[in-house]
Write an enzyme that holds these catalytic residues in place. Structure first.
Site: not given
Lengths: 345, 345
Positions: A44-46, A235, A245-246
């Site tokens: 995970r993580g853009a 993101d 974002n999250k």
């Protein structure tokens, strides 16, 4: 520290759903396993899902027959499409895949074996580049940090989210290296607890002092004067500076503005989507209610049949953002003008 | 629906730490078990711990020897003190115990057997009164509600937090009874998940439509125009209207103000502490880091040695509160003046 590894034409990833309790490396052998790894947030993580999917594309295609180029290109297209559809919000994923696609079609007259090498070369290039982007973000962001700063961050935008040492956390790592007294507060980041599980884990591994809080405690810390800056990742960032974002980032930004605390977004140029005028058009992934109803897929914490709303991201409007830290420089308002100007560099 | 029961001189409570998975009644037999029940939140909610502790005082003392009154009164004092020190933030606890103390000393010339009856009578009175207070809060609060309202609430201020049907939730129950289209959003309320576990459970039992969200999603709902009102309970309200409530309330209030959404606090007169000029002097309980690091005491979600900040409550300044719904009427700003005026009634 790395979250994925490509070695001897094999792709490995640290299963992030098992952190911090277990550090377990797994191999991505098939398209299905790549899709599952991204969808279930093992990777995970853009920026990282961009890099991982680029390699996954190669791994999935490397043993395909090379005789019929039309068939191969069709398979290439379909595979890229499937990888691209795993997660909708982060733009880095489609950015990485389109970049490979471009290179592939620039060599469409060459044999399939060469095209395969093109895919691999571009994947490697995207990885190396992302490492560099993290480094540059840190360098540019450092100018915003004071030696005594207590920095609040949300979710995970570090080693585990990029091919390098992060976006928001890259700035923090650089600051902690330069100054003795940098302190970090990490939001736990419900529902999937990336802050508690991942950010605390990697900051502790790198000996950066961190204190874990629940998301709903950030406002109190701010009111108590314990937060000097907020830095988060992103993101997807629209042309006007609106940043997805999250989930929870927006609430944090509202609170930062209320308490007059600078709110920074750190992201590489690949996170910008200038085709979108504003954040309104960023697709927001809605995820399985079970993520909220059960913790870590195990502990039930709510009545079985309760209705749930589970947006995985939110959009922070540019007005609440003090500056965007990119590899090309720190972008300050007015964002619409300055994003265009700085990204052109 | 009741969260505690006093029957045949025996005190029972629904163990709220087991909800919503198990509905288990337990008996409070000793002072130690009463203290543990309150400290570990098996019995919780500002008004309820007042009522419960009043009965616990009786249960603990009812079989004490009656010969020596001085010894009995000493034991009474010590027991009340121990019960009073279980949790510092909610004022209802010390309020209930001081009330019993007053009655006891008004009858200090009577035999111990009579004093014991006095304690029991006052405990019963406090319970009955709290039931009535909930009813009146609902009645007064109903005037603020529209038929189509989507109401956001935090933590649990319902049947499980009072001797009646709640404070914030009493208003919601009354509204849902009067209007068809009332909808509720429940913040899960980290770390102890009273929203997910308790509020959803009791609203569903009472057929009030509820949607569960993580605390950090409330701001997004507000931005999307999906929240018409916020109603929360309180643990202690100062003379100027500053209100202590479950951690996360303050963040919600900041967000409500930013989105121009009315923010209501519902509480009986027993929650006011007019000896405090402002919320700055309300003692805020800091609880065990394990509450954040493990979910429901089981699932570990963070590195074992991570530092944690875990304040159980926060204070919402009066400026962010639209009105306080009490049993004596709805109090609007200016609070300092109007609290004094209305509470005198």
């Amino acid at each position: 520290m790395k979250a994925i590894k490509f070695k001897n034409k094999r792709l490995f990833y640290l299963d992030q759903t098992l952190l911090p309790l277990k550090e377990e490396w797994k191999e991505c052998l098939t398209l299905a396993s790549a899709v599952k790894a991204v969808k279930t947030l093992k990777v995970r993580g853009a920026p990282l899902i961009g890099v991982f999917s680029a390699y996954a594309l190669y791994v999935t295609l490397k043993d395909k027959p090379e005789k019929d180029k039309t068939v191969f290109l069709k398979t290439f297209e379909k595979t890229a499409e499937i990888l691209n559809s795993t997660r909708p919000t982060a733009v880095n994923l489609s950015w990485a895949l389109s970049r490979i696609r471009e290179k592939v079609y620039a060599r469409a007259d060459r044999p399939v074996a060469v095209i395969k090498q093109t895919i691999l070369r571009e994947a490697r290039f995207i990885e190396k580049e992302d490492e560099q982007l993290c480094f540059r973000i840190a360098e540019k962001g450092l100018a915003l940090i004071d030696g005594q700063d207590r920095i609040l961050t949300h979710c995970n935008a570090g080693f585990l989210a990029t091919a390098g040492n992060g976006t928001a956390l890259a700035v923090i790592y650089a600051a902690a290296e330069k100054y003795k007294n940098i302190r970090v507060y990490a939001d736990e980041t419900r529902p999937l607890l990336q802050g508690a599980r991942l950010t605390c884990w990697e900051l502790m591994k790198n000996r950066v002092p961190v204190t874990l809080i629940c998301d709903n405690m950030a406002a109190v810390l701010m009111a108590e004067g314990k937060v000097d800056k907020v830095i988060v990742g992103a993101d997807r960032i629209a042309a006007n500076g609106d940043a997805a974002n999250k989930i929870g980032t927006y609430s944090l930004a509202v609170n930062a503005a209320y308490h007059k605390i600078p709110f920074y977004v750190a992201a590489p140029f690949s996170t910008f989507d200038l085709s979108l005028v504003s954040g309104k058009n960023i697709p927001i992934e809605e995820r399985d209610p079970e993520e909220i109803k059960k913790i870590m897929g195990r502990s039930e914490i709510s009545p079985r049949r309760v209705k749930v709303y589970n947006p995985a991201f939110d959009v922070t409007p540019y007005k609440l953002i003090s500056a965007i830290i990119t590899d090309k420089g720190v972008i300050k308002p007015p964002f619409k003008k300055n994003i265009k100007k700085i990204l052109k560099k």
